[in-house]
Design a protein around this motif. Structure first.
Motif, PDB file in Angstrom:
ATOM      1  N   ALA A 130      14.756   5.438 -21.123  1.00 19.53           N
ATOM      2  CA  ALA A 130      13.710   4.998 -20.209  1.00 19.53           C
ATOM      3  C   ALA A 130      14.299   3.966 -19.254  1.00 19.53           C
ATOM      4  CB  ALA A 130      12.537   4.399 -20.986  1.00 19.53           C
ATOM      5  N   TYR A 131      13.810   3.965 -18.026  1.00 18.40           N
ATOM      6  CA  TYR A 131      14.300   2.982 -17.058  1.00 18.40           C
ATOM      7  C   TYR A 131      13.278   2.826 -15.931  1.00 18.40           C
ATOM      8  CZ  TYR A 131      15.838   7.072 -14.295  1.00 18.40           C
ATOM      9  OH  TYR A 131      15.879   8.254 -13.589  1.00 18.40           O
ATOM     10  N   ALA A 132      13.457   1.762 -15.160  1.00 17.08           N
ATOM     11  CA  ALA A 132      12.586   1.507 -14.009  1.00 17.08           C
ATOM     12  C   ALA A 132      13.286   1.985 -12.751  1.00 17.08           C
ATOM     13  CB  ALA A 132      12.266   0.020 -13.908  1.00 17.08           C
ATOM     14  N   SER A 133      12.545   2.667 -11.896  1.00 17.80           N
ATOM     15  CA  SER A 133      13.158   3.304 -10.733  1.00 17.80           C
ATOM     16  C   SER A 133      12.283   3.133  -9.495  1.00 17.80           C
ATOM     17  CB  SER A 133      13.367   4.793 -11.002  1.00 17.80           C
ATOM     18  OG  SER A 133      13.850   5.460  -9.855  1.00 17.80           O
ATOM     19  N   GLN A 134      12.951   2.899  -8.371  1.00 18.34           N
ATOM     20  CA  GLN A 134      12.272   2.854  -7.076  1.00 18.34           C
ATOM     21  C   GLN A 134      12.676   4.085  -6.276  1.00 18.34           C
ATOM     22  OE1 GLN A 134      13.599  -1.061  -5.725  1.00 18.34           O
ATOM     23  NE2 GLN A 134      11.603  -1.919  -6.222  1.00 18.34           N
ATOM     24  N   ARG A 135      11.676   4.754  -5.732  1.00 21.62           N
ATOM     25  CA  ARG A 135      11.940   6.013  -5.038  1.00 21.62           C
ATOM     26  C   ARG A 135      12.581   5.785  -3.665  1.00 21.62           C
ATOM     27  NH1 ARG A 135       9.298  10.731  -5.961  1.00 21.62           N
ATOM     28  NH2 ARG A 135       7.548   9.642  -6.921  1.00 21.62           N
ATOM     29  N   ARG A 136      12.098   4.787  -2.918  1.00 18.73           N
ATOM     30  CA  ARG A 136      12.523   4.607  -1.536  1.00 18.73           C
ATOM     31  C   ARG A 136      13.788   3.759  -1.441  1.00 18.73           C
ATOM     32  NH1 ARG A 136       6.797   2.951   1.101  1.00 18.73           N
ATOM     33  NH2 ARG A 136       6.476   2.123  -1.018  1.00 18.73           N
ATOM     34  N   ALA A 137      14.781   4.279  -0.744  1.00 16.81           N
ATOM     35  CA  ALA A 137      16.033   3.565  -0.543  1.00 16.81           C
ATOM     36  C   ALA A 137      15.825   2.367   0.373  1.00 16.81           C
ATOM     37  CB  ALA A 137      17.078   4.498   0.063  1.00 16.81           C
ATOM     38  N   LYS A 138      16.546   1.285   0.103  1.00 15.49           N
ATOM     39  CA  LYS A 138      16.588   0.082   0.923  1.00 15.49           C
ATOM     40  C   LYS A 138      15.304  -0.722   0.905  1.00 15.49           C
ATOM     41  CE  LYS A 138      20.071   2.032   4.039  1.00 15.49           C
ATOM     42  NZ  LYS A 138      20.497   2.211   5.450  1.00 15.49           N
ATOM     43  N   PHE A 139      14.368  -0.379   0.008  1.00 14.67           N
ATOM     44  CA  PHE A 139      13.108  -1.113  -0.094  1.00 14.67           C
ATOM     45  C   PHE A 139      13.045  -1.736  -1.482  1.00 14.67           C
ATOM     46  CE2 PHE A 139       8.195  -0.786  -0.232  1.00 14.67           C
ATOM     47  CZ  PHE A 139       8.083  -2.122   0.103  1.00 14.67           C
ATOM     48  N   GLY A 142       0.549  -7.372   0.882  1.00 14.70           N
ATOM     49  CA  GLY A 142       1.933  -7.668   0.555  1.00 14.70           C
ATOM     50  C   GLY A 142       2.058  -8.134  -0.881  1.00 14.70           C
ATOM     51  N   SER A 143       0.943  -8.613  -1.454  1.00 15.25           N
ATOM     52  CA  SER A 143       0.979  -9.128  -2.820  1.00 15.25           C
ATOM     53  C   SER A 143       1.055  -7.999  -3.828  1.00 15.25           C
ATOM     54  CB  SER A 143      -0.266  -9.982  -3.100  1.00 15.25           C
ATOM     55  OG  SER A 143      -0.335 -11.081  -2.217  1.00 15.25           O
ATOM     56  N   THR A 144       1.799  -8.246  -4.896  1.00 18.37           N
ATOM     57  CA  THR A 144       1.932  -7.269  -5.971  1.00 18.37           C
ATOM     58  C   THR A 144       0.781  -7.416  -6.961  1.00 18.37           C
ATOM     59  OG1 THR A 144       3.364  -8.818  -7.154  1.00 18.37           O
ATOM     60  CG2 THR A 144       4.434  -7.177  -5.772  1.00 18.37           C
ATOM     61  N   VAL A 196       0.823  -3.516  -1.155  1.00 15.07           N
ATOM     62  CA  VAL A 196       2.152  -4.100  -0.974  1.00 15.07           C
ATOM     63  C   VAL A 196       2.747  -3.655   0.352  1.00 15.07           C
ATOM     64  CG1 VAL A 196       4.521  -4.114  -1.858  1.00 15.07           C
ATOM     65  CG2 VAL A 196       2.602  -4.329  -3.442  1.00 15.07           C
ATOM     66  N   ASP A 197       2.678  -2.349   0.626  1.00 15.19           N
ATOM     67  CA  ASP A 197       3.321  -1.788   1.807  1.00 15.19           C
ATOM     68  C   ASP A 197       2.741  -2.309   3.117  1.00 15.19           C
ATOM     69  OD1 ASP A 197       4.882  -0.285   0.115  1.00 15.19           O
ATOM     70  OD2 ASP A 197       3.823   1.603   0.467  1.00 15.19           O
ATOM     71  N   GLN A 198       1.514  -2.777   3.094  1.00 13.47           N
ATOM     72  CA  GLN A 198       0.826  -3.104   4.344  1.00 13.47           C
ATOM     73  C   GLN A 198       1.324  -4.372   5.033  1.00 13.47           C
ATOM     74  OE1 GLN A 198      -3.302  -2.874   2.976  1.00 13.47           O
ATOM     75  NE2 GLN A 198      -3.589  -1.050   4.214  1.00 13.47           N
ATOM     76  N   VAL A 199       2.246  -5.108   4.408  1.00 12.61           N
ATOM     77  CA  VAL A 199       2.801  -6.274   5.098  1.00 12.61           C
ATOM     78  C   VAL A 199       4.043  -5.908   5.897  1.00 12.61           C
ATOM     79  CG1 VAL A 199       4.367  -7.102   3.289  1.00 12.61           C
ATOM     80  CG2 VAL A 199       3.254  -8.754   4.803  1.00 12.61           C
ATOM     81  N   THR A 200       4.741  -4.859   5.491  1.00 14.73           N
ATOM     82  CA  THR A 200       5.971  -4.462   6.182  1.00 14.73           C
ATOM     83  C   THR A 200       5.679  -4.101   7.632  1.00 14.73           C
ATOM     84  OG1 THR A 200       6.965  -3.652   4.137  1.00 14.73           O
ATOM     85  CG2 THR A 200       7.862  -2.797   6.192  1.00 14.73           C
ATOM     86  N   GLY A 201       6.462  -4.680   8.537  1.00 14.73           N
ATOM     87  CA  GLY A 201       6.264  -4.432   9.953  1.00 14.73           C
ATOM     88  C   GLY A 201       5.047  -5.119  10.542  1.00 14.73           C
ATOM     89  N   GLY A 207       3.007 -11.142  10.738  1.00 14.55           N
ATOM     90  CA  GLY A 207       2.035 -12.135  11.210  1.00 14.55           C
ATOM     91  C   GLY A 207       0.676 -11.536  11.491  1.00 14.55           C
ATOM     92  N   GLY A 208       0.435 -10.296  11.035  1.00 13.67           N
ATOM     93  CA  GLY A 208      -0.794  -9.580  11.348  1.00 13.67           C
ATOM     94  C   GLY A 208      -1.854  -9.685  10.280  1.00 13.67           C
ATOM     95  N   ARG A 209      -2.026  -8.595   9.515  1.00 15.20           N
ATOM     96  CA  ARG A 209      -3.137  -8.550   8.564  1.00 15.20           C
ATOM     97  C   ARG A 209      -2.975  -9.540   7.407  1.00 15.20           C
ATOM     98  NH1 ARG A 209      -3.228  -2.184   7.699  1.00 15.20           N
ATOM     99  NH2 ARG A 209      -1.001  -2.609   7.949  1.00 15.20           N
ATOM    100  N   ALA A 210      -1.734  -9.830   7.018  1.00 14.71           N
ATOM    101  CA  ALA A 210      -1.553 -10.843   5.975  1.00 14.71           C
ATOM    102  C   ALA A 210      -2.074 -12.194   6.455  1.00 14.71           C
ATOM    103  CB  ALA A 210      -0.080 -10.944   5.585  1.00 14.71           C
ATOM    104  N   TYR A 211      -1.792 -12.520   7.704  1.00 13.54           N
ATOM    105  CA  TYR A 211      -2.315 -13.760   8.295  1.00 13.54           C
ATOM    106  C   TYR A 211      -3.838 -13.743   8.328  1.00 13.54           C
ATOM    107  CZ  TYR A 211      -3.625 -16.925  12.110  1.00 13.54           C
ATOM    108  OH  TYR A 211      -4.233 -17.881  12.890  1.00 13.54           O
ATOM    109  N   THR A 212      -4.406 -12.603   8.724  1.00  7.66           N
ATOM    110  CA  THR A 212      -5.870 -12.481   8.751  1.00  7.66           C
ATOM    111  C   THR A 212      -6.455 -12.643   7.357  1.00  7.66           C
ATOM    112  OG1 THR A 212      -5.761 -11.011  10.666  1.00  7.66           O
ATOM    113  CG2 THR A 212      -7.789 -10.957   9.369  1.00  7.66           C
TER     114      THR A 212
END
Length: 717
Positions: free
Chosen positions: A309-318, A519-521, A528-533, A536-541
């Protein structure tokens, strides 16, 4: 900023009653500042903060009758911390130190007869009764992270080596000679031919952490340590924070699985950590997860030996992609996800001996929790079910039959202690085992974290906490501080934080508004994904709406006397607030915060983070237009007017300290009241006791100066 890949005394009757209250209960009892005897409790000082004994690393014996745990104490005058490991009975505590002096990372042998641990930087072993104690290693690079083979015949661990000294087997004399030459040299320059030559707070000097094995016989006698990855140019496990969770031994003791990151040219902008296996007897490592370009880490062999068993992230560089719980078939080398459809991270996991169930630790809505999932034929038979979730719960350790569990539980108003429980019944009934901080806590006015929910930037539900000031009184108005977490993929938890401690920040008489914006886990991967890019937008709001919602729900917080602070991304957001909402706050404090996004890209070490978050390097025209020139706080420098404290560590390679220096220059040049505090011997986190003391003095003093009335009583540090 970027998160690492990859994470005993008797209780007074009054506090026993107090600690039984649910964390989310309003502060009517907990924040009134009175004990059952009526004596007023006092706000926490730095002396109290430093006096807390940090309990950690519980390790349950195979039979469930004993537990090992570590206790770290702080000597402020000596500017040091010491960790002692204790052995206690789960039925009644009765702790005894396992070593004469500091010791850590204690681990049980599979039969429960022996304890391996680290003392003086080397590996030791002793029997449970303490009659036999032996030093196992005397390696130049020390030893850390002991893990027993399930057969009891060996211990694997890591040691620092010069890879060129290990190509023909570990040559410790060569390691010593290389270290001696380096220490004697008057030239301290370093060169680099590729990136990631710095990481966290360290410069790459050429050494690596290698995986070792040492044979242990039935009498506790040890053989010579053997390097299992001789000549490897990578670290096992990857830095900067990887520990013994990064490797495991197969049930038959014949194989070791580990996670590592190949030293390729793209290492600084790739997150491609892989799983490897190597024979315990020696041989070339074999990579298992090369097909996945994301990170794969923390192997655990299933009890039947059929899977890893192991922990895996699908998306590279993220680095903040969801950690999926995977099962790799050792026969076919094929992997599949075990908990498809479960929108949470698999932070830690363990399996029932008969493979009838798995237990998984994850962050969920502001608290770390334990879930259980039934298994049938190696597949999930239903959704994970919550087992332990009150307050904050981490570091679970199970007995051999999984019938007993020990773990750490803490909360915003309670330092961590060891708890134990039986898992056999329909309901788990936690029982507090250790009580190291009960006497201290009983003297302090500590408020719990009170949950609240509000409508966020997308009209969705967003979560936060309010923490009341010490000795809160109805009818009074209190200044408030908006606390912003780092990451941005991270979360504030209902926990006793070792750096951003809520009650320490609140001690001078402040209310805290602690928001988990997008952005919070712990709230699903889409959140989580909604802070990327959109830094200063919705996280600030979310933060601004969360503050408004807390002020509406708690009118005793004075909206005319608000401050804001945070570190890393929290520091970035504080800087963003300084240039976009200066009218809302009387004072700000930035720790290790980004000021200039373009400069940050070229100065940080983990390039994968900025490239993912900003959509590419700053010379990419699209990334420059849509991100760097849109979300960089320094572009709004002309709007700076709020008094601002700037704190930074000089060996911070994650967010280099000249980000803070540049911000301070902009503030001073425009005559904005400001103060710069730089710690030459600290990195992204301020950790040394006397440095922490100064950090808290500056932080509390700054907000007291600008948020408290001149005649308000002052709390002593």
């Amino acid at each position: 900023m970027s998160q690492p890949l990859l994470r005993a005394r008797r209780v007074a009757c009054a506090l026993a009653t107090l600690s039984a209250l649910p964390a989310a209960r309003p502060a009517a009892l907990l924040a009134q500042g009175a004990t059952a005897q009526g004596a007023a409790r006092r706000p926490m000082t730095f002396a109290d903060f430093a006096a807390v004994q940090a309990v950690s690393d519980p390790q349950l014996s195979p039979d469930g009758r004993h537990v090992l745990y570590a206790v770290r104490t702080t000597d402020v005058a000596g500017n040091r911390r010491t960790t002692t490991t204790y052995l206690a009975e789960t039925a009644g505590d009765h702790p005894a130190a396992i070593h004469d002096g500091a010791a850590s990372e204690a681990r049980w042998s599979p039969d429960g007869r022996w304890i391996a641990y680290v003392a003086g930087g080397q590996l030791w072993i002793r029997d449970v009764e303490g009659r036999t104690r032996r030093q196992v290693t005397r390696l130049n690079g020390g030893a850390t992270g002991p893990v027993w083979s399930p057969t009891g015949g060996a211990i694997v661990f890591t040691s620092t080596v010069w890879p060129e000294c290990t190509t023909g087997g570990n040559d410790d004399a060569c390691n010593r000679q290389r270290d001696s030459v380096k220490a004697a040299s008057k030239v301290q320059a370093y060169t680099a031919d590729r990136l990631l030559y710095r990481h966290w707070t360290s410069v790459d000097a050429g050494t690596r952490n290698h995986l070792f094995a040492v044979a242990i016989d039935g009498q506790g006698n040890a053989g010579a340590p053997r390097d299992l990855v001789p000549g490897a140019g990578y670290d096992v496990p990857p830095g900067p924070f990887g520990g013994s969770e990064g490797y495991a031994v197969s049930p038959d003791g014949q194989e070791v699985a580990f996670s590592a990151k190949a030293p390729t040219r793209d290492e600084a902008w790739s997150t491609d950590v892989n799983l490897y296996v190597v024979p315990m007897a020696g041989g070339a490592p074999t990579v298992l997860t090369a097909a996945n370009a994301g990170a794969d880490q923390n192997p655990v062999y299933t009890p039947d030996g059929k899977h890893i068993a192991y922990a895996s992230q699908r998306r590279a560089k993220f680095e903040s992609d969801r950690w999926r719980l995977m099962l790799l078939d050792r026969a076919t080398r094929q992997s599949r996800e075990l908990l498809t459809g479960w929108d949470r991270n698999a932070d830690a996991y363990v399996f029932a001996p008969d493979m009838s169930a798995a237990w998984v630790t994850t962050g969920d809505r502001g608290r770390d929790k334990l879930f259980r999932v039934a298994l049938r034929d190696g597949r999930a038979a239903g959704a994970p079910q919550l087992v332990i979730g009150d307050h904050n719960n981490v570091a679970f350790s199970f007995s051999r039959d999984r019938g007993t569990v020990a773990w750490l539980r803490d909360a915003a108003n309670r330092p961590a202690e060891v708890y134990v429980a039986s898992t056999a019944g329909a309901k788990v009934e936690p029982r507090q085992l250790t009580q190291y901080n009960v006497g201290l806590v009983s003297q302090l006015a500590l408020a719990p974290a009170e949950d609240f929910w509000f409508r966020g930037a997308d009209g969705d539900s967003v979560h936060g906490f309010v923490v009341r000031p010490p000795n809160w009184q109805a009818g009074r108005k209190y200044p408030g501080i908006l606390l912003i977490h780092g990451g941005p993929q991270g979360a504030w938890l209902d926990q006793w934080h070792g750096r951003w401690n809520y009650n320490m920040l609140a001690a001078p008489g402040f209310a805290l508004i602690v928001v988990n914006p997008r952005g919070s886990t712990g709230y699903g991967q889409r959140f989580v994904d909604q802070v990327t890019g959109d830094w200063g937008g919705r996280a600030y709001t979310d933060l601004m709406r969360g503050m408004d919602a807390a002020l509406a729900k708690h009118p005793w917080i004075d909206r005319t006397r608000m401050g804001a602070t945070g570190g890393s991304y929290g520091g970035y957001m504080t800087n963003w607030i300084a240039t976009h909402a200066p009218e809302k706050f009387r004072a700000l404090a930035t720790h290790a915060g980004i000021w200039n996004l373009e400069n940050m890209y070229g100065a940080t070490e983990e390039i994968w983070f900025t490239e993912w978050e900003m959509g590419g390097p700053y010379w990419d025209p699209k990334a420059m237009q849509s991100q760097y020139r849109r979300w960089s706080p320094h572009l709004g420098a002309a709007r700076l007017k709020t008094p601002q404290l700037v704190l930074h560590g000089e060996i911070d390679y994650r967010v280099p300290y000249y980000e803070g220096v540049s911000l301070f220059t902009a503030l001073q040049r425009q005559n904005v009241p400001s103060r710069l505090v730089v710690f030459p011997d600290e990195g992204h986190w301020i950790g040394k006791p006397q440095n922490q003391q100064l950090w808290w003095k500056e932080m509390q003093g700054w907000f007291t100066k600008y948020l408290q009335p001149a005649d308000a009583p002052r709390t002593a540090m």
